[in-house]
Design a protein around this motif. Structure first.
Motif, mmCIF file in Angstrom:
data_model
loop_
_atom_site.group_PDB
_atom_site.id
_atom_site.type_symbol
_atom_site.label_atom_id
_atom_site.label_comp_id
_atom_site.label_asym_id
_atom_site.label_seq_id
_atom_site.Cartn_x
_atom_site.Cartn_y
_atom_site.Cartn_z
ATOM 1 N N TRP A 101 2.334 0.459 -1.504
ATOM 2 C CA TRP A 101 1.842 -0.534 -0.371
ATOM 3 C C TRP A 101 1.431 0.153 0.949
ATOM 4 O O TRP A 101 2.266 1.059 1.191
ATOM 5 N N TYR A 102 0.144 -0.187 1.283
ATOM 6 C CA TYR A 102 -0.363 0.399 2.753
ATOM 7 C C TYR A 102 -0.619 -0.650 3.529
ATOM 8 O O TYR A 102 -0.965 -1.916 3.042
ATOM 9 N N ARG A 103 -0.924 -0.453 4.742
ATOM 10 C CA ARG A 103 -1.304 -1.576 5.667
ATOM 11 C C ARG A 103 -2.323 -0.738 6.710
ATOM 12 O O ARG A 103 -2.401 0.211 6.878
ATOM 13 N N GLN A 104 -3.001 -1.809 6.870
ATOM 14 C CA GLN A 104 -4.239 -1.347 7.894
ATOM 15 C C GLN A 104 -4.310 -2.549 9.034
ATOM 16 O O GLN A 104 -4.515 -3.777 8.779
ATOM 17 N N ALA A 105 -3.992 -2.128 10.396
ATOM 18 C CA ALA A 105 -4.041 -3.032 11.287
ATOM 19 C C ALA A 105 -5.659 -2.978 11.991
ATOM 20 O O ALA A 105 -6.043 -1.823 11.763
ATOM 21 N N ARG A 163 -5.506 3.267 7.834
ATOM 22 C CA ARG A 163 -4.559 2.784 6.634
ATOM 23 C C ARG A 163 -3.321 3.628 6.486
ATOM 24 O O ARG A 163 -3.449 4.788 6.236
ATOM 25 N N ASP A 164 -2.277 3.010 6.601
ATOM 26 C CA ASP A 164 -0.937 3.786 6.687
ATOM 27 C C ASP A 164 -0.187 3.431 5.296
ATOM 28 O O ASP A 164 -0.065 2.396 4.967
ATOM 29 N N LEU A 165 0.652 4.336 5.004
ATOM 30 C CA LEU A 165 1.604 4.091 4.095
ATOM 31 C C LEU A 165 2.642 3.078 4.736
ATOM 32 O O LEU A 165 3.342 3.201 5.679
ATOM 33 N N VAL A 166 3.358 2.268 3.599
ATOM 34 C CA VAL A 166 4.057 1.529 4.048
ATOM 35 C C VAL A 166 5.302 1.915 2.889
ATOM 36 O O VAL A 166 6.633 2.337 3.406
ATOM 37 N N ALA A 167 5.294 1.773 1.731
ATOM 38 C CA ALA A 167 6.209 2.328 0.701
ATOM 39 C C ALA A 167 5.716 2.409 -0.765
ATOM 40 O O ALA A 167 4.479 1.903 -0.850
ATOM 41 N N THR A 168 6.302 3.389 -1.392
ATOM 42 C CA THR A 168 6.141 3.584 -2.597
ATOM 43 C C THR A 168 7.084 3.692 -3.707
ATOM 44 O O THR A 168 8.152 3.641 -3.178
ATOM 45 N N ILE A 169 6.959 3.322 -4.933
ATOM 46 C CA ILE A 169 7.819 3.499 -6.021
ATOM 47 C C ILE A 169 7.144 4.113 -7.277
ATOM 48 O O ILE A 169 6.259 3.871 -7.567
ATOM 49 N N ARG A 192 11.989 5.534 -8.163
ATOM 50 C CA ARG A 192 12.471 6.297 -6.831
ATOM 51 C C ARG A 192 11.427 5.863 -5.617
ATOM 52 O O ARG A 192 10.315 5.759 -6.032
ATOM 53 N N THR A 193 11.924 5.418 -4.464
ATOM 54 C CA THR A 193 11.258 4.862 -3.535
ATOM 55 C C THR A 193 10.970 5.790 -2.505
ATOM 56 O O THR A 193 11.734 6.823 -2.315
ATOM 57 N N ASN A 194 10.047 5.498 -1.749
ATOM 58 C CA ASN A 194 9.634 6.201 -0.293
ATOM 59 C C ASN A 194 9.343 5.160 0.454
ATOM 60 O O ASN A 194 8.324 4.314 0.250
ATOM 61 N N TYR A 195 9.839 5.354 1.885
ATOM 62 C CA TYR A 195 9.382 4.189 3.035
ATOM 63 C C TYR A 195 8.970 4.968 4.282
ATOM 64 O O TYR A 195 9.340 6.181 4.533
ATOM 65 N N ALA A 196 7.906 4.236 4.789
ATOM 66 C CA ALA A 196 7.860 4.595 6.377
ATOM 67 C C ALA A 196 8.826 4.429 7.168
ATOM 68 O O ALA A 196 9.701 3.466 6.893
ATOM 69 N N ASP A 197 9.067 5.475 8.183
ATOM 70 C CA ASP A 197 10.178 5.301 9.120
ATOM 71 C C ASP A 197 10.090 3.664 9.858
ATOM 72 O O ASP A 197 11.203 3.306 10.078
ATOM 73 N N SER A 198 8.956 3.369 9.963
ATOM 74 C CA SER A 198 8.838 1.960 10.795
ATOM 75 C C SER A 198 9.523 0.885 10.057
ATOM 76 O O SER A 198 9.653 -0.201 10.585
ATOM 77 N N GLY A 212 14.965 0.047 6.161
ATOM 78 C CA GLY A 212 16.087 -1.026 6.361
ATOM 79 C C GLY A 212 15.575 -2.543 6.939
ATOM 80 O O GLY A 212 16.395 -3.412 6.630
ATOM 81 N N ARG A 213 14.280 -2.779 6.454
ATOM 82 C CA ARG A 213 13.666 -4.069 6.763
ATOM 83 C C ARG A 213 12.768 -4.396 5.599
ATOM 84 O O ARG A 213 12.948 -5.535 5.019
ATOM 85 N N PHE A 214 12.404 -3.496 4.936
ATOM 86 C CA PHE A 214 11.257 -3.712 3.888
ATOM 87 C C PHE A 214 12.087 -3.147 2.610
ATOM 88 O O PHE A 214 12.682 -2.017 2.819
ATOM 89 N N THR A 215 11.825 -3.515 1.547
ATOM 90 C CA THR A 215 12.240 -3.156 0.102
ATOM 91 C C THR A 215 11.121 -3.415 -0.765
ATOM 92 O O THR A 215 10.741 -4.509 -0.878
ATOM 93 N N ILE A 216 10.853 -1.868 -1.556
ATOM 94 C CA ILE A 216 9.821 -2.261 -2.559
ATOM 95 C C ILE A 216 10.452 -2.166 -3.725
ATOM 96 O O ILE A 216 11.665 -1.546 -4.197
ATOM 97 N N SER A 217 10.069 -2.856 -4.821
ATOM 98 C CA SER A 217 10.674 -2.875 -6.105
ATOM 99 C C SER A 217 9.474 -3.022 -7.322
ATOM 100 O O SER A 217 8.365 -3.316 -6.911
#
Length: 115
Positions: free
Chosen positions: A36-40, A45-51, A56-62, A65-70
């Motif tokens: 998932w990516y997002r663009q305000a 457009r910035d990375l949010v999370a990948t799986i 194996r997951t990877n998250y943006a620092d922002s 702890g709040r978002f979970t990708i599955s």
């Protein structure tokens, strides 16, 4: 032809939760990367999370702890569970599949966090 369809966006209040879904169709290889990516407005457009296919997951620092990708590999579907949403999470959220050496994008779903 690979297609991605996102769903689950909407208008929520700060502190609320929301779950996005993205289903891929077409010739999907077993080993792939979904994310998932997002663009305000007015921003890149910035990375949010990948799986990965293996989970194996990877998250943006922002969002750590709040978002979970599955994902559900049998359904070629990736999810983004978003908790404790903040106004700064407001953006178009885009699903991305890296499949067979090529990137594919969904059309996006809008998430608005506002009181």
């Amino acid at each position: 032809q690979v297609q991605l369809v996102e769903s689950g966006g909407g208008l929520v209040q700060p502190g609320d939760s929301l779950t996005l879904s993205c289903t891929a169709s077409g010739n999907i290889f077993r080993d792939n990367l979904m994310g998932w990516y997002r663009q305000a407005p007015g921003k890149d457009r910035d990375l949010v999370a990948t799986i990965t296919s293996g989970g194996r997951t990877n998250y943006a620092d922002s969002v750590k702890g709040r978002f979970t990708i599955s994902r559900d590999n049998a359904k070629n579907t990736v999810y983004l569970q978003m908790n404790s949403l903040k106004p700064e999470d407001t953006a178009g959220y885009y699903c991305r599949l890296y499949n067979g050496g090529l990137p594919y994008w969904g059309k996006g779903t809008l998430v608005t966090v506002s009181s």
